[in-house]
Enzyme design. Structure first.
Site, PDB file in Angstrom:
ATOM      1  N   LEU B 199      33.617 -21.924  34.542  1.00 53.08           N
ATOM      2  CA  LEU B 199      34.536 -23.033  34.799  1.00 53.08           C
ATOM      3  C   LEU B 199      35.190 -22.886  36.179  1.00 53.08           C
ATOM      4  CD1 LEU B 199      36.351 -23.450  31.353  1.00 53.08           C
ATOM      5  CD2 LEU B 199      34.262 -24.552  32.191  1.00 53.08           C
ATOM      6  N   GLY B 240      35.616 -14.785  29.380  1.00 49.42           N
ATOM      7  CA  GLY B 240      36.821 -15.631  29.410  1.00 49.42           C
ATOM      8  C   GLY B 240      36.496 -17.100  29.576  1.00 49.42           C
ATOM      9  N   ASP B 241      35.949 -17.487  30.742  1.00 45.05           N
ATOM     10  CA  ASP B 241      35.606 -18.899  30.949  1.00 45.05           C
ATOM     11  C   ASP B 241      34.143 -19.016  31.383  1.00 45.05           C
ATOM     12  OD1 ASP B 241      35.925 -17.758  33.403  1.00 45.05           O
ATOM     13  OD2 ASP B 241      37.040 -19.420  34.295  1.00 45.05           O
ATOM     14  N   GLU B 242      33.328 -18.105  30.858  1.00 50.92           N
ATOM     15  CA  GLU B 242      31.890 -18.108  31.174  1.00 50.92           C
ATOM     16  C   GLU B 242      31.091 -18.501  29.938  1.00 50.92           C
ATOM     17  OE1 GLU B 242      29.997 -14.810  33.429  1.00 50.92           O
ATOM     18  OE2 GLU B 242      32.037 -14.004  33.318  1.00 50.92           O
TER      19      GLU B 242
END
Lengths: 199, 347
Positions: B199, B240-242
């Site tokens: 993200l 986390g945001d992957e």
């Protein structure tokens, strides 16, 4: 069959013949090597598979294996709690024998779903008894023979035990008490010993 | 059948092994064998009752006169000297002969049997104390077994969580599950596209609106990824945001790019949290299994990762097709990643 009984069988096989032996029996019976949980219920067929699997591997008659199990239950220090609960039955061996009628009921006070054999003591004179044993799996009287043998020792009593009618569902053990104070026996105090081993 | 009953001392002792027979002046005439056993080496007979026992309830029982006139009364009392065992009891007046008190341990029994080494024979057969001790002991043993079972279940639960395939925040598959899926696809010789998605500007959401907003955004991203892929594809949150998306059967760069553009487009629509718009985007690196003679899950992830960094470097919000085999599969509009990434920002 209740997990407490299955777990006792597991404990007996692993302690007496080794954990490898137990693991082989467990795999043969279709359960994991961790085996039984004490507080769960299992199909009777699983218990039977474990017992017959162990007897086959040892080349030992099932009856003899069950009698050894009974002796183990009373005499193994890890199961001291069980010996103590049996000794609550009476102050001497005769009182203990007379308490056996109540054994299943006593057990149910503590564990309501525990399915111990129904026992009935018949007295034939002051020193001759016949213990009828009815259970939902065959062989209860063999286990009781072992338990009686070990507990006679525990009380210091000298007895002769004979199995009669071993083929019937309600087989019986004949008990002849030769000497109720043959030896010192093991002590029993009502208080729980501090270092008591857990079952 | 009416009239007095006489009992021998030994019969009285067997019926009530913890009785106290009192003379009218309050002296102890006799005690039962179990009660005497509690004070070894000190004969109770001949002593004043009140010198050995403290009368706790009722308070009026502290006078011998009251005890003698009570007729029948309940008592609570305790030894004056340690161990100060407590008793419950009943006093019954015997007229000119004094009084009879019968005692029992009540709930102090568990302690008392340990302190005094009492045995079965010390209790009257009608006394349920022994049954109570049996129950206490049996219940303790059962509780211990239950405690062990709970410990084993707890350990099994922790182990199961470690082995779980689901990301608890988003409900997507986790890294373990994704690697499992990739390995299985490769082993079976399946053709598939692999997208590695990170993200953009997510840290800003977390920093300005807090972690609750961040979690909400991650959940919405998960929903969009599931919406924009097919049932047979795999969507996993691997950090986390992957995220990783495995697209079965699609190896054509143009098709992968179209999917990536659709996803980025959807992700760039504001996601509202508590009425506040959260604006993010995504950078994607993609690779097709057909780029390799022998696809290797680890290498494919590495190459997709390189392509992702290329997207970040090229300005974010875009997709880069990896060209790991140096075979010219580039298409117009796609950026080729061919070198290691340089330093990048946090997003």
């Amino acid at each position: 069959m209740h997990g407490l009984i299955n777990r006792s069988i597991q404990c007996f096989l692993a302690d007496t013949y080794g954990t490898d032996f137990w693991a082989a029996v467990a795999v043969g019976a279709g359960i994991g090597p961790q085996g039984f949980e004490t507080m769960l219920h299992y199909d009777d067929a699983l218990t039977e598979a474990v017992l017959s699997g162990a007897a086959d591997r040892l080349g030992k008659p099932r009856a003899a294996l069950l009698e050894d199990l009974g002796i183990f239950l009373v005499s193994n220090p890890r199961l001291e709690a069980l010996r103590r609960l049996l000794r609550f039955g009476g102050e001497d061996f005769i009182e203990f024998l007379q308490s056996l009628d109540d054994l299943a009921g006593r057990a149910r006070l503590a564990v309501p779903d525990l399915d111990l054999p129904d026992l009935e003591l018949q007295e034939h004179g002051a020193r001759r008894f016949r213990l009828l044993c009815r259970w939902h799996v065959p062989g209860g009287c063999h286990v009781m023979t072992g338990i009686l043998r070990a507990l006679a020792d525990d009380y210091g009593a000298l007895v002769v035990l004979n199995l009669c009618d071993a083929t019937a569902d309600d087989a019986a053990v004949e008990i002849e008490l030769l000497d109720s104070r043959f030896s010192e026996g093991r002590g029993f105090s009502l208080a729980i010993p501090v270092d008591q081993g857990a079952a | 059948m009416s009239g007095p009953v006489s009992l021998t001392p030994s019969a009285l002792g067997r019926l009530m092994p913890m009785h106290v027979l009192l003379a009218p002046d309050g002296r102890i005439r006799r005690v039962g064998p179990t009660l005497q056993k509690l004070r070894p080496g000190k004969l109770m007979t001949g002593h004043d009752l009140l010198s050995l026992f403290e009368m706790r309830r009722p308070r009026s029982a502290r006078s011998i006169e009251w005890l003698m006139q009570a007729g029948q009364a309940r008592l609570h009392l305790a030894f004056r000297q340690p161990p100060c065992t407590t008793f419950k009891g009943l006093v019954v007046g015997l007229g000119a002969e004094g009084a009879l008190i019968n005692l029992s341990f009540g709930i102090s029994a568990v302690e008392a049997v340990a302190q005094y080494g009492l045995t079965l024979g010390d209790f009257a057969p009608t006394d349920l104390t022994v049954e109570m001790l049996y129950l206490v002991e049996a219940k303790t043993a059962v509780m211990e077994e239950t405690r062990k079972l709970n410990q084993r279940l707890q350990a099994a639960r922790v182990a199961a969580e470690e082995q779980a395939f689901t990301d608890t925040l988003t409900g997507l598959k986790n890294r373990r599950a994704m690697e499992h899926v990739l390995t299985r696809l490769v082993d079976r010789g399946g053709r598939f596209g692999l997208m590695h998605l990170d993200l953009d500007f997510f840290k800003a959401v977390n920093d300005s609106l807090g972690h609750a907003a961040g979690d909400h955004v991650l959940q919405q991203v998960a929903r969009i990824l599931v919406d924009e892929t097919r049932r047979e594809d795999t969507v996993a949150r691997i950090g986390g945001d992957e995220f990783v998306v495995v697209i079965k059967g699609i190896v054509d760069a143009a098709e992968l790019e179209a999917t990536a553009r659709r996803i980025i487009c959807r992700l760039e629509e504001p996601i509202f949290f508590d009425g506040c718009p959260c604006r993010i985007s995504a950078s994607i690196g993609a690779i097709a299994s057909t780029h390799y003679d022998r696809p290797d899950p680890g290498l494919m992830q590495h190459d997709a990762d390189m392509a992702l960094y290329a997207s970040k470097r090229a300005g974010r919000g875009r997709m880069t097709m990896s060209d790991a085999m140096s075979i010219d599969r580039r298409r117009p509009g796609l950026t080729a990643a061919s070198s290691a990434p340089g330093p990048l920002g946090t997003d």
